[in-house]
Write an enzyme that holds these catalytic residues in place. Structure first.
Site, PDB file in Angstrom:
ATOM      1  N   ASP A  13       0.879  -1.161   0.000  1.00  0.00           N
ATOM      2  CA  ASP A  13       0.000   0.000   0.000  1.00  0.00           C
ATOM      3  C   ASP A  13       0.930   1.229   0.000  1.00  0.00           C
ATOM      4  OD1 ASP A  13      -2.343   1.623   0.469  1.00  0.00           O
ATOM      5  OD2 ASP A  13      -1.734   1.729   2.577  1.00  0.00           O
ATOM      6  N   ASP A  15      -0.055   5.037   0.993  1.00  0.00           N
ATOM      7  CA  ASP A  15      -0.275   5.972   2.103  1.00  0.00           C
ATOM      8  C   ASP A  15      -0.228   5.252   3.449  1.00  0.00           C
ATOM      9  OD1 ASP A  15      -1.044   8.663   0.765  1.00  0.00           O
ATOM     10  OD2 ASP A  15      -2.139   7.139  -0.361  1.00  0.00           O
TER      11      ASP A  15
HETATM   12 MG   LIG Z   1      -2.769   3.054   3.600  1.00  0.00          MG
END
Ligand SMILES: [Mg+2]
Length: 219
Positions: A13, A15
């Protein structure tokens, strides 16, 4: 202790995992929603929207508050968030060393993010990580019909990278992302930076610092 099988592919992922953007981004989101008449704190934005696409935010605001956000919402959010990222965004501590460890172990990796391609590139560039990610290994919710918590984005990343879901390990930090990885049939490790561990309980294991990840991956 049981020996952990090494994954064929690691899917990150972005962020909250590669870039330390969630507090900045959710403060911007909270201000903006509050300005639109949906009073929201940064903590509430983290709890309710972290890890989701803009389409998910729009849908949840409609469902929970009965408000249709104005058409300018997405552009206003990106403009304010990007300005804040340029001013203060840094990489998550230890990410660069983790990527080095994957390269040394000959394990490919990619990024699969709910953000737009523009946001992913801007955040990776601002934090100096962009050179570690070729264009072909960046996957955005813009590339699929249904973003996280649907499995589509992780399945697309695995397919394009040439791996079966069961050979992939996902590194996530949001409940939406953990749900998506599980739905894709992948093992998932949860970064507990901003999320109470109980909300990431479906992950295979949780970690508080990137230095713990190589052991989780069997490196
Ligand atoms: Mg995230």
């Amino acid at each position: 202790m049981t020996r952990v099988p090494r994954p064929g592919l690691v899917i990150f992922d972005n962020d909250g995992v590669l870039v330390d953007s969630e507090r900045i981004a959710n403060a911007v989101m909270a201000d903006l929603l509050t300005g639109y008449g949906v009073p929201t704190t940064t903590e509430e934005a983290i709890r309710d929207y972290m890890g989701g696409s803009m389409a998910l935010v729009r849908a949840r605001v409609r469902e929970r508050h009965g408000s249709d956000l104005p058409s300018a919402f997405e552009d206003a959010y990106h403009q304010a968030a990007f300005a804040a990222f340029r001013a203060e965004l840094v990489a998550v501590a230890g990410v660069s060393d983790l990527l080095d460890a994957l390269v040394a172990a000959d394990i490919p990796y990619c990024v699969a993010s709910s953000g737009t391609h523009e946001r992913i590139r801007l955040t990776l560039t601002t934090t100096g990580l962009i050179d570690r990610f070729a264009d072909a290994v960046i996957f955005s919710s813009q590339d699929v019909a249904h973003g996280k918590p649907a499995p589509d984005l992780f399945l697309l990343a695995a397919e394009k990278m040439g791996f079966a879901p069961e050979d992939c390990a996902v590194i996530e930090d949001s409940p939406l992302g953990v749900t998506a990885a599980r739905a894709a049939g992948m093992r998932v490790y949860g970064h507990t930076a901003l999320t109470p561990p109980g909300r990431l309980a479906d992950a295979d294991a949780l970690f508080a610092a990137m230095t713990e990840v190589p052991a989780l991956l069997g490196l």
